[in-house]
Design a protein around this motif. Structure first.
Motif, mmCIF file in Angstrom:
data_model
loop_
_atom_site.group_PDB
_atom_site.id
_atom_site.type_symbol
_atom_site.label_atom_id
_atom_site.label_comp_id
_atom_site.label_asym_id
_atom_site.label_seq_id
_atom_site.Cartn_x
_atom_site.Cartn_y
_atom_site.Cartn_z
ATOM 1 N N LEU A 1 -4.469 20.562 -119.846
ATOM 2 C CA LEU A 1 -4.727 19.769 -118.720
ATOM 3 C C LEU A 1 -3.460 19.909 -117.600
ATOM 4 O O LEU A 1 -2.255 20.320 -117.907
ATOM 5 N N SER A 2 -3.829 19.767 -116.210
ATOM 6 C CA SER A 2 -2.718 19.637 -115.270
ATOM 7 C C SER A 2 -2.194 18.182 -115.010
ATOM 8 O O SER A 2 -3.113 17.370 -115.142
ATOM 9 N N ASP A 3 -1.212 17.821 -114.761
ATOM 10 C CA ASP A 3 -0.403 16.489 -114.422
ATOM 11 C C ASP A 3 -1.217 16.008 -113.350
ATOM 12 O O ASP A 3 -0.181 16.093 -112.098
ATOM 13 N N HIS A 4 -2.396 16.073 -112.775
ATOM 14 C CA HIS A 4 -2.703 15.750 -111.353
ATOM 15 C C HIS A 4 -2.244 14.479 -110.928
ATOM 16 O O HIS A 4 -2.007 14.434 -109.477
ATOM 17 N N ARG A 5 -2.309 13.523 -111.822
ATOM 18 C CA ARG A 5 -1.954 12.209 -111.258
ATOM 19 C C ARG A 5 -0.390 12.279 -110.823
ATOM 20 O O ARG A 5 -0.016 11.690 -109.766
ATOM 21 N N TYR A 6 0.524 12.881 -111.594
ATOM 22 C CA TYR A 6 1.913 12.870 -110.976
ATOM 23 C C TYR A 6 1.900 13.566 -109.851
ATOM 24 O O TYR A 6 2.776 13.332 -108.814
ATOM 25 N N GLY A 7 1.088 14.741 -109.682
ATOM 26 C CA GLY A 7 1.165 15.525 -108.413
ATOM 27 C C GLY A 7 0.897 14.732 -107.290
ATOM 28 O O GLY A 7 1.435 15.011 -106.168
ATOM 29 N N ALA A 8 -0.303 14.085 -107.255
ATOM 30 C CA ALA A 8 -0.712 13.153 -106.242
ATOM 31 C C ALA A 8 0.311 12.168 -105.958
ATOM 32 O O ALA A 8 0.322 11.770 -104.852
ATOM 33 N N GLN A 9 1.059 11.505 -106.869
ATOM 34 C CA GLN A 9 1.890 10.518 -106.708
ATOM 35 C C GLN A 9 3.288 10.938 -105.651
ATOM 36 O O GLN A 9 3.713 10.548 -104.893
ATOM 37 N N ALA B 1 -16.777 13.332 -110.810
ATOM 38 C CA ALA B 1 -17.175 13.462 -112.137
ATOM 39 C C ALA B 1 -16.329 14.260 -113.183
ATOM 40 O O ALA B 1 -16.539 14.479 -113.966
ATOM 41 N N LEU B 2 -15.160 14.743 -112.072
ATOM 42 C CA LEU B 2 -14.370 15.610 -112.644
ATOM 43 C C LEU B 2 -12.853 14.880 -112.895
ATOM 44 O O LEU B 2 -12.388 14.171 -112.119
ATOM 45 N N TYR B 3 -12.341 15.111 -114.070
ATOM 46 C CA TYR B 3 -11.059 14.363 -114.480
ATOM 47 C C TYR B 3 -10.215 14.818 -113.335
ATOM 48 O O TYR B 3 -9.191 13.993 -113.068
ATOM 49 N N SER B 4 -9.815 15.952 -112.896
ATOM 50 C CA SER B 4 -8.718 16.356 -111.939
ATOM 51 C C SER B 4 -9.215 15.273 -110.756
ATOM 52 O O SER B 4 -7.824 14.975 -110.206
ATOM 53 N N THR B 5 -10.244 15.416 -110.039
ATOM 54 C CA THR B 5 -10.540 14.509 -108.925
ATOM 55 C C THR B 5 -9.940 13.051 -109.311
ATOM 56 O O THR B 5 -9.210 12.411 -108.353
ATOM 57 N N ARG B 6 -10.537 12.469 -110.424
ATOM 58 C CA ARG B 6 -10.283 11.169 -110.756
ATOM 59 C C ARG B 6 -8.698 10.720 -110.770
ATOM 60 O O ARG B 6 -8.293 9.721 -110.350
ATOM 61 N N GLU B 7 -8.082 11.611 -111.651
ATOM 62 C CA GLU B 7 -6.567 11.575 -111.525
ATOM 63 C C GLU B 7 -5.661 11.769 -110.114
ATOM 64 O O GLU B 7 -4.705 10.974 -110.126
ATOM 65 N N ARG B 8 -6.312 12.638 -109.362
ATOM 66 C CA ARG B 8 -5.652 12.638 -107.977
ATOM 67 C C ARG B 8 -5.856 11.363 -107.275
ATOM 68 O O ARG B 8 -4.788 10.901 -106.301
ATOM 69 N N ILE B 9 -6.999 10.908 -107.262
ATOM 70 C CA ILE B 9 -7.330 9.743 -106.320
ATOM 71 C C ILE B 9 -6.437 8.178 -106.929
ATOM 72 O O ILE B 9 -5.730 7.744 -106.371
ATOM 73 N N LEU B 10 -6.263 8.381 -108.382
ATOM 74 C CA LEU B 10 -5.505 7.444 -108.981
ATOM 75 C C LEU B 10 -3.981 7.662 -108.470
ATOM 76 O O LEU B 10 -3.471 6.334 -108.595
ATOM 77 N N GLY B 11 -3.425 8.890 -108.588
ATOM 78 C CA GLY B 11 -2.059 9.067 -108.082
ATOM 79 C C GLY B 11 -1.766 8.596 -106.727
ATOM 80 O O GLY B 11 -0.810 8.068 -106.217
ATOM 81 N N VAL C 1 0.519 21.117 -103.491
ATOM 82 C CA VAL C 1 0.883 20.775 -105.026
ATOM 83 C C VAL C 1 0.742 21.881 -105.977
ATOM 84 O O VAL C 1 -0.516 22.412 -106.001
ATOM 85 N N TRP C 2 1.653 22.450 -106.405
ATOM 86 C CA TRP C 2 1.562 23.774 -107.227
ATOM 87 C C TRP C 2 1.292 23.483 -108.904
ATOM 88 O O TRP C 2 1.841 22.433 -109.398
ATOM 89 N N ARG C 3 0.396 24.439 -109.562
ATOM 90 C CA ARG C 3 0.432 24.191 -110.838
ATOM 91 C C ARG C 3 -0.043 25.746 -111.260
ATOM 92 O O ARG C 3 -0.463 26.706 -110.584
ATOM 93 N N HIS C 4 0.603 26.175 -112.244
ATOM 94 C CA HIS C 4 0.692 27.225 -112.885
ATOM 95 C C HIS C 4 -0.642 27.844 -113.716
ATOM 96 O O HIS C 4 -0.653 27.710 -114.781
ATOM 97 N N VAL C 5 -1.591 28.482 -113.062
ATOM 98 C CA VAL C 5 -2.929 28.950 -113.443
ATOM 99 C C VAL C 5 -2.737 29.662 -114.488
ATOM 100 O O VAL C 5 -3.501 29.546 -115.668
#
Length: 339
Positions: A158-166, A188-198, A291-295
């Motif tokens: 996983l990527s730490d999407h919530r932290y990135g959005a914060q 419906a995607l984990y990544s979207t939900r985490e970004r919104i929460l952040g 927001v960068w992540r190392h794919v």
């Protein structure tokens, strides 16, 4: 179509001798091996690799299920993952769900019927209860790629999407923005939900409210991006900062094109940031905060995780969460004063 008996007749040996050569059995003479392989070429024999694998108890194939092959993030992941698995002697069977949860389930059935040795998946809807039920019936290693399915024993990268959005939201608030909006992928995607929460985390800390209609989610496309921007800018009190949190480049292009069509100056009239640091971000002017992540690292981690579980069936499932990093550029660098 030729078979082992045809090879045996052409080589002048028994079918069992052909099986020993093609199966890589020890104690086969060089002469026998040469005769059989020459006969294989002459009769154009194509072995049934699936049947051979089933007799051995494995097929040396790994199934890959992605929600959208047109997403550049998925394309990069698939390329690296497939290369790593091929280097280890495995073939990869790719299925695409086109953003549809029901197709996720169909593709799971297809891969199960093909008797793949493992599965790496990035589902269209990781909250579908039927999906969890289907995965519980699998006996092969499963690695989720940037997805999270509750109550099943699978590995995940996983990527730490919530932290990135914060981090991004904190930056925007520090620049004076109070009306934040996000155009994202499906919830419906984990990544979207985490970004919104952040984003909501930071808003709550500063006593702000993210309007529900300023959180626009949907499948990535140019239309999704452009229509989302149009909705936001047509509001009587439009946002002063928009986060393009859809990983699909098409949605980002659509959003940027709509801003240009309306002659809205990015970095001057409105702040804009993206959640995927790809070539579009690098080429756009002004340069876009992202927001960068190392794919590549994510893909290699998923491949290593799969190979280790294939080689050691007793290895426990586990989850790895990789960091994200805020890249501040011109599109959000100006201090904003409302009014």
């Amino acid at each position: 179509m030729s078979n082992i008996r045809d090879v045996a007749l052409r080589a002048g040996v028994s079918p069992s001798s052909v099986t020993r050569v093609l199966g890589g059995y020890p104690n086969v003479s060089p002469e026998l091996r040469e005769r059989v392989l020459r006969a294989v070429d002459e009769v154009n024999y194509q072995p049934d690799l699936l049947a051979a694998g089933l007799r051995r108890g494995y097929t040396k194939t790994v199934g890959m299920l992605v929600n959208d092959v047109l997403n550049p993030f998925n394309a990069q992941m698939m390329d690296i993952f497939e290369s790593e698995l091929r280097r280890a002697g495995y073939n990869v069977i790719l299925t695409n769900s086109n953003g549809l949860s029901e197709v996720d389930l169909e593709n799971l059935l297809v891969l199960k019927q093909r008797r793949v040795d493992g599965l790496v998946a990035s589902f269209a809807d990781d909250r579908n209860p039927l999906l969890a039920t289907a995965l519980r019936s699998w006996t092969v290693p499963v690695v989720l790629f940037d997805r999270q399915v509750d109550d099943i024993d699978v590995s995940a990268v996983l990527s730490d999407h919530r932290y990135g959005a914060q981090q991004l939201s904190e930056h925007l608030v520090d620049k004076g923005h109070r009306r934040l909006a996000m155009i994202s992928g499906s919830e419906a995607l984990y990544s979207t939900r985490e970004r919104i929460l952040g984003m909501q985390d930071v808003a709550q800390e500063h006593g702000l409210t993210i309007r529900p209609d300023f959180l626009i989610s949907g499948r990535g496309s140019e239309e999704h991006g452009s229509e989302g921007v149009a909705r936001l800018l047509d509001d009587p009190e439009p946002p002063t900062a928009i986060v393009l949190a859809n990983g699909n480049t098409a949605a980002v292009v659509g959003a940027l094109a709509e801003l240009r069509r309306r002659k809205v100056r990015i970095g001057e009239d409105i702040a804009v940031a993206t959640y995927y640091d790809d070539p579009v971000v690098a080429l756009w002017s002004p340069s876009l905060t992202s927001v960068w992540r190392h794919v590549p690292d994510m893909a290699r981690r998923a491949a290593d995780m799969m190979l280790h579980r294939l080689e050691d069936g007793r290895r426990m499932a586990h989850t790895v969460v990789l960091p994200t990093r805020l890249m501040v550029r011109e599109s959000t660098s100006k201090q904003f004063t409302d009014g």
